[in-house]
Write a protein that holds these residues in place. Sequence first.
Motif, PDB file in Angstrom:
ATOM      1  N   ALA A  45       5.287  39.030 -74.673  1.00 39.66           N
ATOM      2  CA  ALA A  45       4.191  38.076 -74.478  1.00 39.66           C
ATOM      3  C   ALA A  45       4.256  37.042 -75.601  1.00 39.66           C
ATOM      4  O   ALA A  45       4.354  37.393 -76.775  1.00 39.66           O
ATOM      5  N   THR A  46       4.261  35.763 -75.216  1.00 39.69           N
ATOM      6  CA  THR A  46       4.344  34.712 -76.239  1.00 39.69           C
ATOM      7  C   THR A  46       3.264  33.649 -76.030  1.00 39.69           C
ATOM      8  O   THR A  46       2.755  33.479 -74.918  1.00 39.69           O
ATOM      9  N   GLN A  47       2.961  32.989 -77.116  1.00 39.06           N
ATOM     10  CA  GLN A  47       2.133  31.776 -77.048  1.00 39.06           C
ATOM     11  C   GLN A  47       2.930  30.725 -77.804  1.00 39.06           C
ATOM     12  O   GLN A  47       2.780  30.572 -79.028  1.00 39.06           O
ATOM     13  N   VAL A  54       2.603  41.238 -67.287  1.00 40.48           N
ATOM     14  CA  VAL A  54       3.540  42.126 -67.998  1.00 40.48           C
ATOM     15  C   VAL A  54       3.673  43.443 -67.226  1.00 40.48           C
ATOM     16  O   VAL A  54       4.788  43.921 -66.963  1.00 40.48           O
ATOM     17  N   GLY A  84       4.478  35.485 -81.052  1.00 36.13           N
ATOM     18  CA  GLY A  84       5.420  36.259 -80.238  1.00 36.13           C
ATOM     19  C   GLY A  84       6.831  35.674 -80.242  1.00 36.13           C
ATOM     20  O   GLY A  84       7.762  36.286 -79.727  1.00 36.13           O
ATOM     21  N   ALA A 123      -2.240  37.666 -68.568  1.00 40.86           N
ATOM     22  CA  ALA A 123      -0.927  37.929 -69.169  1.00 40.86           C
ATOM     23  C   ALA A 123      -0.585  39.418 -69.125  1.00 40.86           C
ATOM     24  O   ALA A 123       0.537  39.786 -68.768  1.00 40.86           O
ATOM     25  N   ASP A 124      -1.578  40.248 -69.462  1.00 43.61           N
ATOM     26  CA  ASP A 124      -1.340  41.702 -69.458  1.00 43.61           C
ATOM     27  C   ASP A 124      -0.959  42.181 -68.066  1.00 43.61           C
ATOM     28  O   ASP A 124      -0.066  43.002 -67.892  1.00 43.61           O
ATOM     29  N   PRO A 149       1.163  33.472 -66.861  1.00 42.23           N
ATOM     30  CA  PRO A 149       0.159  34.193 -66.089  1.00 42.23           C
ATOM     31  C   PRO A 149      -0.553  33.274 -65.110  1.00 42.23           C
ATOM     32  O   PRO A 149      -1.580  32.707 -65.416  1.00 42.23           O
ATOM     33  N   VAL A 192       6.686  36.259 -71.311  1.00 42.92           N
ATOM     34  CA  VAL A 192       5.458  35.914 -70.593  1.00 42.92           C
ATOM     35  C   VAL A 192       4.712  34.960 -71.511  1.00 42.92           C
ATOM     36  O   VAL A 192       4.020  35.353 -72.445  1.00 42.92           O
ATOM     37  N   ASN A 193       4.934  33.668 -71.256  1.00 40.92           N
ATOM     38  CA  ASN A 193       4.368  32.647 -72.133  1.00 40.92           C
ATOM     39  C   ASN A 193       2.946  32.276 -71.689  1.00 40.92           C
ATOM     40  O   ASN A 193       2.499  32.696 -70.636  1.00 40.92           O
ATOM     41  N   ALA A 243       0.365  33.345 -73.092  1.00 43.59           N
ATOM     42  CA  ALA A 243      -0.342  34.622 -73.110  1.00 43.59           C
ATOM     43  C   ALA A 243      -1.765  34.462 -73.631  1.00 43.59           C
ATOM     44  O   ALA A 243      -2.549  35.412 -73.633  1.00 43.59           O
TER      45      ALA A 243
END
Length: 325
Positions: free
Chosen positions: A223-225, A201, A231, A197-198, A167, A189-190, A192
Amino acid sequence: MRELVKEMLAGNRQSLARLITLVERESLEVPEIMEAIYPHIGKAYRVGVTGLPGGGKSTLVDKLTAVARERGLKVGIIAVDPTSPFSGGAVLGDRVRMQQHYLDEGVFIRSMATRGSRGGLPHTTSAVMKLLDAFGKDIIFVETVGVGQTELDIMETVDTTIVVLIPEAGDAIQTMKAGLLEIADIFAVNKADRPGADYLVAELEIMLHQSPKQAWWQIPIIATQAVNDLGTRELYRQIECHYQFLQQSGRLTLKRREQRKAELFRTIEHKIMAQIIELIERNGQLTDYLEKVERGEIDPHSAAKEILGNRALVEAWLQEWGQQG
Ligand code: GDP
């Protein structure tokens, strides 16, 4: 060489490493190596992870590797690094990963440099994947750090492509410009944990409406962290889903057929190119053409036509080639 292959097939990591080095240096023994391992390949599933630098690809691959290991799978990791002049050495990404997997015999990590390779990197990477496959790896992650044509070519040699975005203003646009949107089977989408992030997406979802691939495969956006290992299991699950989809729909067989065909063309092209470069370096007549083209005195198309139309030259070239084997 046969001995080395035999040792590698028996599970010797040092032999594997030595074979990879031979492949990387484009040794004359490569065709023989590839022939010897050919009956032993086809089992490994190949996952490509690409995206802009710093997006968290290494960290993600690290977490995905952990999940694969939990499942009892043997993992191979190839990190293609455009900035490193060294190959086989440890780059930053390796250090991150090694903390967790360094002592794990079930994981083999190799870095490859792009600098200095004369466009042969996708070719080499594909050969290294085959070695890891023959070695008995169940899943191979290929991580590319850059976003050029080389990386796109490499992604053509894998089964599932994950594109990693973060993001940050313009990341979706940059990714699209780099041609990564078309090749994605899954989006991550890392980072997050960061704001936006939203929004990213949602932005991707809109962009994907135009993707032709969407007609037959619903491209998931996860969405990942990576740093917090959030995620990442869902991401892994999506790899499995994509694999099942490819297999059940018959697309995996089709894809591999296409890949083998492309590989044949690439191999021929690469060999001819290498020969031509060598020939130009040695042949006075060709050097003249080259200089004229460089000076802008003759256009490249006409020069190419004249060179290839020069029977004596082409015949001498083919004869020389035949003698070399
Ligand atoms: P690569 O260049 O794409 O391989 O990226 P790396 O995996 O080396 O990660 C780049 C940096 O981003 C590292 O400092 C990571 O710790 C950090 N990073 C990775 N994933 C996350 C995440 O989910 N959130 C945040 N805030 N940082 C992350």
